[in-house]
Write a protein that holds these residues in place. Sequence first.
Motif, PDB file in Angstrom:
ATOM      1  N   LEU B  74       1.070  -1.322  -0.057  1.00 32.74           N
ATOM      2  CA  LEU B  74       0.354  -0.370   0.155  1.00 32.74           C
ATOM      3  C   LEU B  74       0.498   1.614   0.180  1.00 32.74           C
ATOM      4  O   LEU B  74       1.856   1.518   0.847  1.00 32.74           O
ATOM      5  CB  LEU B  74      -0.932  -0.123   0.855  1.00 32.74           C
ATOM      6  N   PRO B  75       0.939   2.384  -0.949  1.00 33.61           N
ATOM      7  CA  PRO B  75       1.805   3.029  -0.877  1.00 33.61           C
ATOM      8  C   PRO B  75       1.882   4.341   0.429  1.00 33.61           C
ATOM      9  O   PRO B  75       2.852   4.437   0.767  1.00 33.61           O
ATOM     10  CB  PRO B  75       1.485   4.474  -2.272  1.00 33.61           C
ATOM     11  N   ALA B  76       0.404   4.459   1.312  1.00 32.33           N
ATOM     12  CA  ALA B  76       0.680   5.093   2.008  1.00 32.33           C
ATOM     13  C   ALA B  76       1.246   4.638   3.450  1.00 32.33           C
ATOM     14  O   ALA B  76       2.219   4.937   3.788  1.00 32.33           O
ATOM     15  CB  ALA B  76      -0.536   5.454   2.315  1.00 32.33           C
ATOM     16  N   LEU B  77       1.599   2.752   3.186  1.00 32.32           N
ATOM     17  CA  LEU B  77       2.382   1.996   4.129  1.00 32.32           C
ATOM     18  C   LEU B  77       3.432   2.501   3.754  1.00 32.32           C
ATOM     19  O   LEU B  77       4.323   2.316   4.851  1.00 32.32           O
ATOM     20  CB  LEU B  77       1.573   0.982   4.552  1.00 32.32           C
ATOM     21  N   LEU B  78       3.806   2.111   2.695  1.00 29.45           N
ATOM     22  CA  LEU B  78       5.370   2.392   2.025  1.00 29.45           C
ATOM     23  C   LEU B  78       5.661   3.907   2.950  1.00 29.45           C
ATOM     24  O   LEU B  78       6.765   3.796   3.127  1.00 29.45           O
ATOM     25  CB  LEU B  78       5.522   2.334   0.452  1.00 29.45           C
ATOM     26  N   ASP B  79       5.219   4.991   2.552  1.00 30.64           N
ATOM     27  CA  ASP B  79       5.578   5.981   3.070  1.00 30.64           C
ATOM     28  C   ASP B  79       5.488   6.121   4.816  1.00 30.64           C
ATOM     29  O   ASP B  79       6.585   6.844   5.584  1.00 30.64           O
ATOM     30  CB  ASP B  79       4.849   6.952   2.907  1.00 30.64           C
ATOM     31  N   GLU B  80       4.694   5.243   5.600  1.00 30.09           N
ATOM     32  CA  GLU B  80       5.094   5.261   6.778  1.00 30.09           C
ATOM     33  C   GLU B  80       6.276   4.888   7.447  1.00 30.09           C
ATOM     34  O   GLU B  80       7.118   5.009   7.897  1.00 30.09           O
ATOM     35  CB  GLU B  80       3.894   4.558   7.432  1.00 30.09           C
ATOM     36  N   ILE B  81       6.442   3.442   6.406  1.00 29.27           N
ATOM     37  CA  ILE B  81       7.678   2.757   7.122  1.00 29.27           C
ATOM     38  C   ILE B  81       9.040   3.870   6.523  1.00 29.27           C
ATOM     39  O   ILE B  81      10.109   3.313   7.086  1.00 29.27           O
ATOM     40  CB  ILE B  81       7.667   1.191   5.942  1.00 29.27           C
ATOM     41  N   MET B  82       8.314   4.454   5.075  1.00 36.24           N
ATOM     42  CA  MET B  82      10.292   5.510   5.404  1.00 36.24           C
ATOM     43  C   MET B  82      10.406   5.883   6.378  1.00 36.24           C
ATOM     44  O   MET B  82      11.263   6.644   6.427  1.00 36.24           O
ATOM     45  CB  MET B  82       9.893   5.846   3.871  1.00 36.24           C
ATOM     46  N   ALA B  83       9.370   7.019   6.964  1.00 40.88           N
ATOM     47  CA  ALA B  83       9.199   7.913   8.085  1.00 40.88           C
ATOM     48  C   ALA B  83       9.948   6.587   9.303  1.00 40.88           C
ATOM     49  O   ALA B  83      10.963   7.117   9.866  1.00 40.88           O
ATOM     50  CB  ALA B  83       7.817   7.917   8.331  1.00 40.88           C
ATOM     51  N   LEU B  84       9.255   6.048   9.517  1.00 41.93           N
ATOM     52  CA  LEU B  84      10.100   4.819  10.896  1.00 41.93           C
ATOM     53  C   LEU B  84      11.462   4.065  10.419  1.00 41.93           C
ATOM     54  O   LEU B  84      12.796   4.361  11.341  1.00 41.93           O
ATOM     55  CB  LEU B  84       9.259   4.054  10.367  1.00 41.93           C
ATOM     56  N   LEU B  85      11.688   4.099   8.972  1.00 42.49           N
ATOM     57  CA  LEU B  85      13.373   3.616   8.942  1.00 42.49           C
ATOM     58  C   LEU B  85      13.936   4.744   8.846  1.00 42.49           C
ATOM     59  O   LEU B  85      15.251   5.051   9.663  1.00 42.49           O
ATOM     60  CB  LEU B  85      13.168   3.254   7.355  1.00 42.49           C
ATOM     61  N   GLY B  86      13.668   6.245   8.706  1.00 43.42           N
ATOM     62  CA  GLY B  86      14.534   7.606   9.499  1.00 43.42           C
ATOM     63  C   GLY B  86      14.650   7.862  10.618  1.00 43.42           C
ATOM     64  O   GLY B  86      15.680   7.814  10.330  1.00 43.42           O
ATOM     65  N   ARG B  87      13.533   6.745  11.465  1.00 48.32           N
ATOM     66  CA  ARG B  87      14.067   7.092  12.833  1.00 48.32           C
ATOM     67  C   ARG B  87      15.211   6.432  13.795  1.00 48.32           C
ATOM     68  O   ARG B  87      15.607   6.489  14.097  1.00 48.32           O
ATOM     69  CB  ARG B  87      13.052   7.219  13.842  1.00 48.32           C
ATOM     70  N   ARG B  88      15.240   4.926  12.021  1.00 43.01           N
ATOM     71  CA  ARG B  88      16.272   4.542  12.417  1.00 43.01           C
ATOM     72  C   ARG B  88      17.546   4.705  12.055  1.00 43.01           C
ATOM     73  O   ARG B  88      18.289   4.394  11.766  1.00 43.01           O
ATOM     74  CB  ARG B  88      16.097   3.074  12.244  1.00 43.01           C
ATOM     75  N   GLY B  89      17.936   5.849  11.326  1.00 41.90           N
ATOM     76  CA  GLY B  89      19.559   6.513  10.800  1.00 41.90           C
ATOM     77  C   GLY B  89      18.754   5.665   9.144  1.00 41.90           C
ATOM     78  O   GLY B  89      20.090   6.208   8.786  1.00 41.90           O
ATOM     79  N   ILE B  90      17.761   5.246   9.120  1.00 42.34           N
ATOM     80  CA  ILE B  90      17.695   4.657   7.208  1.00 42.34           C
ATOM     81  C   ILE B  90      17.313   5.718   6.069  1.00 42.34           C
ATOM     82  O   ILE B  90      16.548   5.658   6.781  1.00 42.34           O
ATOM     83  CB  ILE B  90      17.363   3.530   7.277  1.00 42.34           C
ATOM     84  N   ARG B  91      17.341   6.119   4.973  1.00 40.41           N
ATOM     85  CA  ARG B  91      16.995   6.434   3.958  1.00 40.41           C
ATOM     86  C   ARG B  91      16.702   5.386   3.078  1.00 40.41           C
ATOM     87  O   ARG B  91      17.518   5.609   2.407  1.00 40.41           O
ATOM     88  CB  ARG B  91      17.896   8.364   3.154  1.00 40.41           C
ATOM     89  N   ALA B  92      15.095   5.685   3.019  1.00 38.67           N
ATOM     90  CA  ALA B  92      14.719   4.508   1.833  1.00 38.67           C
ATOM     91  C   ALA B  92      14.205   5.402   0.894  1.00 38.67           C
ATOM     92  O   ALA B  92      13.206   6.426   1.896  1.00 38.67           O
ATOM     93  CB  ALA B  92      14.512   3.562   2.493  1.00 38.67           C
ATOM     94  N   THR B  93      13.611   5.575  -0.279  1.00 38.54           N
ATOM     95  CA  THR B  93      12.671   5.759  -1.756  1.00 38.54           C
ATOM     96  C   THR B  93      11.606   4.710  -1.143  1.00 38.54           C
ATOM     97  O   THR B  93      11.763   3.916  -0.917  1.00 38.54           O
ATOM     98  CB  THR B  93      13.216   6.606  -2.493  1.00 38.54           C
ATOM     99  N   ARG B  94      10.526   5.393  -2.252  1.00 40.93           N
ATOM    100  CA  ARG B  94       9.349   4.438  -2.157  1.00 40.93           C
ATOM    101  C   ARG B  94       9.827   3.386  -2.851  1.00 40.93           C
ATOM    102  O   ARG B  94       9.986   2.474  -3.006  1.00 40.93           O
ATOM    103  CB  ARG B  94       8.480   4.619  -2.746  1.00 40.93           C
ATOM    104  N   ASP B  95      10.931   3.393  -4.666  1.00 44.88           N
ATOM    105  CA  ASP B  95      11.822   2.589  -5.165  1.00 44.88           C
ATOM    106  C   ASP B  95      12.717   1.887  -3.992  1.00 44.88           C
ATOM    107  O   ASP B  95      12.731   0.634  -4.788  1.00 44.88           O
ATOM    108  CB  ASP B  95      12.552   3.081  -6.377  1.00 44.88           C
TER     109      ASP B  95
END
Lengths: 417, 417
Positions: B74-95
């Motif tokens: 789900l695109p909206a969930l991918l976006d939330e996971i990206m934010a969550l990853l950001g808090r772990r220090g990981i930058r990830a794009t949807r791709d």
Amino acid sequence: MNFEGLLSRVGTGMQQSAIRQMGTVAAQNPDIISFAPGYPAPENFPWDEYGAIADDILRARGRDSLQYGPTRGLPALLDEIMALLGRRGIRATRDELMVTTGSQQGLDLLARVFLDPGDVVLVELPSYTGAITAFRNVQATLVGIEQEADGIDLGDLDRKVAQLRLEGRRIKFLYLVPNFQNPTGLLLSLEKRRAVLAWAADNDVLIVEDDPYGDLYFEDAAGAGDTRPIKADDAEGRVVYLSSFSKTLSPAFRVAWITGPAALLGRFETAKQCLDLCTSDFNQQIVLEAVRRGVLDRQMPRLRAYYQQCRTSMEQALAAQLGEAVSWVRPRGGFFLWVTLPAHVHTAAMLPRAMAQGVIYVAGEAFFVNGTGKNTLRLAFSLAPGAKIVEGVGRLATAVREELAAGGVATPVAALR
Amino acid sequence: MNFEGLLSRVGTGMQQSAIRQMGTVAAQNPDIISFAPGYPAPENFPWDEYGAIADDILRARGRDSLQYGPTRGLPALLDEIMALLGRRGIRATRDELMVTTGSQQGLDLLARVFLDPGDVVLVELPSYTGAITAFRNVQATLVGIEQEADGIDLGDLDRKVAQLRLEGRRIKFLYLVPNFQNPTGLLLSLEKRRAVLAWAADNDVLIVEDDPYGDLYFEDAAGAGDTRPIKADDAEGRVVYLSSFSKTLSPAFRVAWITGPAALLGRFETAKQCLDLCTSDFNQQIVLEAVRRGVLDRQMPRLRAYYQQCRTSMEQALAAQLGEAVSWVRPRGGFFLWVTLPAHVHTAAMLPRAMAQGVIYVAGEAFFVNGTGKNTLRLAFSLAPGAKIVEGVGRLATAVREELAAGGVATPVAALR
């Protein structure tokens, strides 16, 4: 970093699903009328009943209801599936049954448990792409068997098998979708069901019977008696049977099942441990309650009538707008209408025209393992509401007329396989 | 019908999961105290909030909410996971991201996309059985690397890799669970995280970093700074990172994710099309809303405190009742406590004694790819409530004392691998 060198042969050779690609196109373009993936119509989902069920499950706070569950599936759901199978003429014990995360997982399990590279799987021409991909991804060799109006061509089956035997090839199973086949909508005749079962015994191969649509017969053209599974008459355990709640309750629960001899089911369970541990226990409980509370039984006559009407709308629109240019087999159930265009038209090449008009389908060549079928396409009449079906066929007719006027020799778009 | 002759090499060689088997034992024996599978405690599930979320989703009757969804998630969930990853220090794009049906599916995807028969995967001694099975089922060769108190032994890593290079073997990746490893509970030191990343670059292999427990640190012994993923410092795309909502929200949703270089994620998506088409859209929406509404953030401090207390209860009970006979590493987070018994005790052989006492664990040998670890066992302190933990350790102590009195040389039970 160069990843190509790190990929496996399977990872290198995998192919995109034409159906899934079209699903993405549809999701990204809300104005497009999609005849592409076989999605059920959300208008028919019993929303309120699912709401009440979810509420009851979560209020009960069962220690197991949000937990990891058994790999085989929720025992109470297995019991309900056994009862449901009984109504289809199939006797199965708990040992002969497992829940899968959609039938696609069942196909993948079969591929992994049975197929070594080079093993032969027999499929129809055309056949379901999800099965083709699952079998190809373990490097099996797929051999296509022609179809007739009442299903697989038994003469061609004998000829191809004789040739394969001469070549010393190892045939593992015959994959069939006897009820309202994906993609053609064909219904395998009862005579051929018996003949195919006898053929499998004579040739010592398995039959994999994939039956997501059997309950969705259209009462103006077929009945429950016409859809009796091959598995129902399988006395020696030669048929592995798959079915699903995705087309009747909802695909979003990802709850399906596989049944066959107990010795094989043990293998499937071990394989599934490695694939996803278990199917969502929460979703299994929703499905269980939907069956127990009669939601499924109440849905079925409604769904049969609804999709029959969709089929009729699409046929009428096709006859009115494209009758001179295309032909099709009248679907007696299921979700799909299979269209054949003049031999020189390449439907994959025509797809950009259709998309420009605002309609999508699945180009037929993806369903053929022998490179034929370029002038065919699959239309799903299951998703678009009635008025949209007429409008979508109108858009398709424009695209077809443009393609015919252009001579039907455009370059195919890349990656649509 | 003889099915054995029809099976593939994979189908013939598959092994039962020791963890899943123990899960079945626990489900069938409600009086057993289970320290076996790493199940989260249902006492902590936010039942009412899930109920409200499910109700809202079903009332809204979104056209897509009970439908097949995109394979990527789900695109909206991918976006939330990206934010969550950001808090772990990981930058990830949807791709660079995809939802998986539990992390087990992620491991299976990795196996299929990367591993040909005979390819080498490096794992720790011991390592997670679900990963071992996924890699073995594609006929990879697993090579074990010793551990130290702060994680993988880099000297042993160098020695083993040098030997493998001499033998001309093809090493595809190193599989690590840096945070509160399954099964040992070990926390990989920050120095070693950096060293391992540099080692991977020098040797041109991938790192597969599996991180289901990173957020479940115990504040008396570790903090978020100690669990920074290796992926957070991966500038060249050499790390594939997996994580999950199974331990924090609920395993019953089967929602996890995988992130890595975009070129690889495209392969994973194609592979997932064939595995299950898509993860349950309904469950993804529940998880999405649980993240959006702050349920996950509110859960975390509560879960950390709860499991820390479970860990303390188990340690105190072990010290009081078995302190003289066993040793263990104090867990600083996660679900597991890893116990070593005297060298002559075979924990798989001892299991029937433990079951007779009403307690189960996972015998340690299942986690070792080199046939060692027979005197170890894994205890999950995550599921049983506090009083049951004390009682269960008491039962275990009885079994251990019986086994020691009997000389610890009983015959191992069959099929427990």
